[in-house]
Design a protein around this motif. Structure first.
Motif, short mmCIF file in Angstrom:
data_model
loop_
_atom_site.label_atom_id
_atom_site.label_comp_id
_atom_site.label_asym_id
_atom_site.label_seq_id
_atom_site.Cartn_x
_atom_site.Cartn_y
_atom_site.Cartn_z
N ARG A 45 1.43 -4.27 11.68
CA ARG A 45 1.35 -3.07 11.18
C ARG A 45 0.49 -2.76 10.01
NH1 ARG A 45 6.81 -2.51 11.98
NH2 ARG A 45 7.34 -2.15 9.61
N ALA A 46 0.53 -3.45 9.13
CA ALA A 46 -0.16 -3.46 7.66
C ALA A 46 -1.72 -3.98 8.23
CB ALA A 46 0.29 -4.61 6.63
N GLU A 47 -2.02 -4.78 9.03
CA GLU A 47 -3.46 -4.67 9.26
C GLU A 47 -3.72 -3.47 10.09
OE1 GLU A 47 -3.60 -9.62 10.55
OE2 GLU A 47 -2.79 -8.12 12.18
N ARG A 48 -3.09 -2.63 10.57
CA ARG A 48 -3.55 -1.49 11.03
C ARG A 48 -3.64 -0.35 10.16
NH1 ARG A 48 0.36 -3.11 15.21
NH2 ARG A 48 1.71 -1.28 14.69
N GLY A 49 -3.37 -0.60 8.99
CA GLY A 49 -3.00 0.30 7.90
C GLY A 49 -1.86 1.18 7.78
N ASP A 50 -0.77 0.73 8.37
CA ASP A 50 0.48 1.46 8.50
C ASP A 50 1.24 0.62 7.62
OD1 ASP A 50 2.92 2.56 8.75
OD2 ASP A 50 3.03 2.26 10.90
N LEU A 51 1.61 1.01 6.22
CA LEU A 51 2.59 0.37 5.46
C LEU A 51 3.79 0.98 5.16
CD1 LEU A 51 -0.21 -0.22 2.47
CD2 LEU A 51 0.26 -1.46 4.58
N SER A 52 4.40 1.62 6.43
CA SER A 52 5.62 1.98 6.41
C SER A 52 6.79 0.70 6.48
CB SER A 52 5.81 2.91 7.63
OG SER A 52 5.64 2.31 8.87
N GLU A 53 7.94 1.17 6.43
CA GLU A 53 9.09 0.15 6.40
C GLU A 53 8.80 -0.98 5.86
OE1 GLU A 53 9.89 0.53 10.80
OE2 GLU A 53 10.55 2.58 10.49
N ARG A 54 9.00 -2.16 6.63
CA ARG A 54 8.78 -3.59 6.16
C ARG A 54 7.44 -3.92 5.85
NH1 ARG A 54 12.73 -8.57 8.16
NH2 ARG A 54 11.64 -10.22 6.98
N ALA A 55 6.68 -3.27 6.53
CA ALA A 55 5.19 -3.45 5.99
C ALA A 55 4.57 -2.86 4.55
CB ALA A 55 4.06 -2.82 6.97
N GLN A 107 -7.21 3.67 4.57
CA GLN A 107 -6.31 3.51 3.56
C GLN A 107 -7.15 3.84 1.99
OE1 GLN A 107 -3.09 1.43 2.53
NE2 GLN A 107 -2.92 2.38 4.55
N ILE A 108 -8.40 3.90 2.04
CA ILE A 108 -9.30 4.35 0.83
C ILE A 108 -9.17 5.64 0.79
CG2 ILE A 108 -11.68 4.58 0.03
CD1 ILE A 108 -12.13 1.64 1.03
N SER A 109 -9.41 6.21 2.14
CA SER A 109 -9.49 7.62 2.17
C SER A 109 -7.92 8.42 1.67
CB SER A 109 -9.90 8.20 3.50
OG SER A 109 -11.26 7.80 3.93
N GLN A 110 -6.92 7.68 2.19
CA GLN A 110 -5.70 8.23 1.83
C GLN A 110 -5.34 8.03 0.44
OE1 GLN A 110 -2.42 5.94 3.83
NE2 GLN A 110 -0.83 6.83 2.68
N ALA A 111 -5.84 6.82 -0.41
CA ALA A 111 -5.85 6.82 -1.64
C ALA A 111 -6.61 7.66 -2.33
CB ALA A 111 -6.05 5.35 -2.15
N PHE A 171 1.28 3.90 -5.22
CA PHE A 171 1.81 2.56 -5.67
C PHE A 171 2.84 2.03 -4.13
CE2 PHE A 171 0.72 3.49 -9.84
CZ PHE A 171 0.36 2.52 -10.28
N THR A 172 3.19 2.94 -3.55
CA THR A 172 4.11 2.63 -2.46
C THR A 172 3.77 2.89 -1.18
OG1 THR A 172 5.45 4.67 -2.58
CG2 THR A 172 6.14 3.07 -4.08
N GLN A 173 2.59 3.39 -0.85
CA GLN A 173 2.03 3.81 0.58
C GLN A 173 0.76 3.36 0.83
OE1 GLN A 173 2.39 8.11 0.93
NE2 GLN A 173 4.60 8.34 0.56
N VAL A 174 0.02 2.81 -0.44
CA VAL A 174 -1.39 2.40 -0.16
C VAL A 174 -1.50 1.01 -0.48
CG1 VAL A 174 -3.83 2.94 -0.52
CG2 VAL A 174 -1.95 4.84 -0.57
#
Length: 369
Positions: free
Chosen positions: A139-149, A164-168, A183-186
């Motif tokens: 999930r992290a590789e896909r840019g989804d940093l939710s839950e355990r990722a 991820q840069i755009s989200q930040a 700090f917790t989503q990106v």
């Protein structure tokens, strides 16, 4: 990465990981009282190592390697990543065959300890948890940093997703001084790239208002307790003032720090510059304080301006600190009693600073990626 530990009070195996701000933990399995403590501790250590090796495929992806031919760095990284498919089968069927990757070797080490503990129920719990860990990495590789990722928010990566840069960038638009979500989503590498973009915008509008040259903005603040932060911010300001894009400035800093963490120096030009600077410090010290015995052996010479154990979060912290420095200079310039213009209320002045920074960032949006 996930760290595993034994809770001896409740006789359970725990899995713990960072959320960007603080850690969280879950119970992986309950242990029986007849299982030897040394074996369960070994299991926890081997699971931690497996997690570390697997997350390294995320922080050091094949795509970020300089070479990709046979037996090159990129080739070896690809072999490690492809070995993920062999982890879960290895936990239940350990092999005595020659294992070519660190991922396989670590998975089989876990399997051998599970076989020693001889509990099918424990093996099932471990397999389920490792599967969840691998899914988190994917999930992290896909840019989804939710839950355990979410643990990826504490890691430094050799590459950064444009999404991820755009989200930040959007999070910084909402709060240019930083926020909990930043700090917790990106991914912090992506966040540092966006933060460099916003930092330079803050430097630009502060320089325009105060008349201080952009390169001297940070140096003009009191930074005696953070010399490496000052070095990072000065390097970034100089490069971006010369027209470099935020991504092209930030990535070499983080990658160099990651090389240092691995025990390598990537190129010698930077270390030569640091040695030259150290000799200049010694010469000035001898001239100014001849009574003090300063020699090359007494000089502390950092190999990188960032913390090698967490370069991306460290750089993100430095850049947000830099934005605060800009605001403080902007504020004190307006409130100086030597100026003729009337004093502006604090909140109004703060809003003026944020609006100007957002406008400058928008005007330079093509310099982000």
């Amino acid at each position: 990465m996930t760290r595993y530990a034994i809770d001896r009070a409740h006789n359970t195996l725990l899995a713990q990981w960072s959320t960007g701000i603080g850690d969280t933990a879950i119970v992986v399995a309950r242990l029986t009282h007849d299982q030897l403590h040394r074996n369960t501790c070994r299991l926890a250590a081997e699971l931690t190592r497996l997690s570390h090796i697997c997350w390294r495929s995320y922080t050091h992806p094949p795509s970020a390697a300089d070479r990709h031919g046979p037996n090159s760095l990129g080739w070896h990284r690809q072999q490690e990543r492809e070995a993920f498919d062999k982890i879960l089968p290895a936990l239940t069927e350990p092999s005595s065959k020659l294992l070519n990757t660190k991922v396989e070797q670590s998975a089989h080490a876990v399997a051998r300890t599970l076989r020693t503990l001889d509990s099918s129920e424990l093996t099932t719990h471990i397999t389920t948890d490792v599967a969840a860990e691998l899914a988190a990495i994917e999930r992290a590789e896909r840019g989804d940093l939710s839950e355990r990722a979410q643990q990826a928010t504490a890691l430094s990566r050799e590459d950064a997703s444009p999404l991820q840069i755009s989200q930040a960038d959007r999070l910084l638009h909402d709060s240019p001084f930083g926020s909990h979500n930043l700090f917790t989503q990106v991914d912090p590498t992506a966040a540092a790239i966006a933060a460099a973009h916003w930092y330079y915008a803050a430097v630009t509008i502060t320089a325009q208002r105060t008349g201080i040259h952009p390169v001297h903005i940070v140096a003009s603040a009191e930074q005696h307790d953070k010399p490496l932060t000052l070095e990072s911010l000065t390097d970034i300001t100089t490069a971006m003032d010369a027209g470099m894009r935020a991504r092209h400035v930030v990535m070499p800093l983080i990658r160099n720090a990651l090389h240092v963490a691995d025990g390598h120096l990537h190129g010698i030009q930077e270390i030569e510059q640091r040695l030259t600077a150290a000799h200049e410090i010694i010469s000035r010290a001898h001239a100014d304080h001849p009574e003090i015995d300063i020699t090359p052996d007494t000089i502390y010479l950092p190999l990188t301006s960032l913390d090698p154990t967490r370069p991306a979060p460290d750089l993100l912290d430095a850049l947000l600190h830099g934005i605060h420095i800009c605001w403080n200079l902007y504020y004190h310039h307006h409130t100086s009693p030597t100026l003729d213009h009337p004093r502006t209320p604090h909140q109004q002045l703060r809003q003026e600073f944020l609006t100007a920074t957002r406008h400058e960032t928008s005007a330079r949006s093509e310099r982000l990626l």
